[in-house]
Enzyme design. Structure first.
Site, PDB file in Angstrom:
ATOM      1  N   GLY A 138      19.091  25.366 -81.106  1.00  0.00           N
ATOM      2  CA  GLY A 138      19.053  25.923 -79.567  1.00  0.00           C
ATOM      3  C   GLY A 138      19.337  24.471 -78.567  1.00  0.00           C
ATOM      4  CG  HIS A 139      16.198  22.411 -77.930  1.00  0.00           C
ATOM      5  ND1 HIS A 139      14.988  22.282 -79.205  1.00  0.00           N
ATOM      6  CD2 HIS A 139      14.798  22.515 -76.832  1.00  0.00           C
ATOM      7  CE1 HIS A 139      13.474  22.790 -78.243  1.00  0.00           C
ATOM      8  NE2 HIS A 139      13.978  22.685 -76.811  1.00  0.00           N
ATOM      9  CG  HIS A 183      14.917  24.898 -81.679  1.00  0.00           C
ATOM     10  ND1 HIS A 183      15.897  25.724 -80.721  1.00  0.00           N
ATOM     11  CD2 HIS A 183      13.793  25.234 -81.204  1.00  0.00           C
ATOM     12  CE1 HIS A 183      15.835  25.891 -79.343  1.00  0.00           C
ATOM     13  NE2 HIS A 183      14.347  26.207 -79.615  1.00  0.00           N
TER      14      HIS A 183
END
Ligand code: PAF
Length: 296
Positions: A36-37, A34
């Protein structure tokens, strides 16, 4: 972007890159990537010439009653996303590649893993440190990037790196959130719309704790009661823990005089979510305090 499945191929490629003078940045993941990654990967790119990402759902960090089998997976989508942010190498090993027949070694950090998630997930952090130590050996990276949403994981890995004199720097990155405040997590995919609304109680309760502190409340027990009350006022929620603790040792505190970590683990339906923030002290934002062996 190269996609490598074999340990020997990654080791050789990374060794050659190091010998040619390149700096390596590494982002370990369990996939189902997502935003965040992707942010961790962008930050790795800022720190290093070459970015390596691993995608491996690590069975050793799941308990027998946990969600290893149903953990969301989307290899094709993940490769597309990694490519879109300029990742250079993806390491995509199988389980037997990482844990071949006869495998029997563990890396274990002692006291830090006894608190917070270590209580309800015995053995979880041994699984994490073991696979992360292996991945560090395989990639020979100069830096590795981790999210602060998994605050305890970041603290435990930083400790392992210091204790075992691993020759790399750990970079901690503030939690990436959805526009409404929900911390990004691959497990958010399990939530139905009503549970998704209840999941917002985690972030709301962090905000409430900050507000109480601003109004002068210093008793950990009172902050904890208010946080628990707010979470439980939402349907489908069950608290695993609400803990106010020292951000370095993770030991419980009674008063919030110095900087304090508020860490939460809450089940929303069958989905276990975690979140945290730092309260008071020198920094009032969610940045993890800089630790030895960890750089920004
Ligand atoms: O944070 C995760 O996704 C995992 O715990 C990690 C660090 C990739 C180890 O499997």
């Amino acid at each position: 972007m190269e996609v490598l499945e074999r340990i020997d191929a990654v080791q050789k490629r990374c060794e050659d890159l190091r010998l040619s003078g390149k700096t390596l940045g590494f982002v370990p993941t369990m996939g189902f990537l997502h935003e965040g990654h992707l942010e961790l990967m962008r930050i790795a790119k800022r720190h290093a010439d070459v970015v390596i990402v691993s995608i491996f759902v690590n069975p050793a960090q799941f308990g027998p009653a946990e969600d290893f089998d149903r953990y969301p997976r989307d290899t094709e989508g993940d490769l597309e996303k990694a490519r879109s942010v300029g990742v250079d190498i993806v390491f995509l090993p199988s389980v037997p590649e990482i844990y071949p027949d006869g495998y029997q070694t563990k890396v274990s950090v002692d006291r830090l893993t006894k608190h917070l998630c270590g209580v309800s997930r015995p053995g979880h952090f041994d699984g994490v440190t073991t696979v992360v130590a292996k991945l560090f050996n395989i990639t020979k990276t100069h830096i590795a990037v981790f999210g602060q949403k998994d605050y305890q994981q970041l603290t435990v890995i930083s400790r392992m790196v210091r204790d075992l004199n691993m020759d790399l720097d750990i970079v901690g990155v503030p939690t990436f959130r959805e526009p409404d405040g929900l911390a990004m997590s691959s497990r958010n995919a399990y939530l139905d719309p009503e549970q998704r609304r209840s999941a917002l109680s985690l972030k709301k309760s962090l905000d409430l704790a900050r507000h109480l502190l601003e109004k002068g409340e210093r008793r950990a027990e009172e902050v904890k009661k208010a946080v628990e009350g707010l979470i439980l006022s939402h349907p489908h929620t069950a608290i695993d823990y609400v803990t106010l603790c020292d951000p370095v040792t993770l030991e419980d505190v009674e008063t919030l005089e110095a900087e304090t970590l508020l860490a939460l683990a809450v089940k929303v339906g069958n989905t276990r979510l975690i979140d945290n923030c730092l309260l008071g002290g020198a920094s009032k934002n969610e940045d993890i305090p800089k630790q030895k062996g960890q750089r920004e």
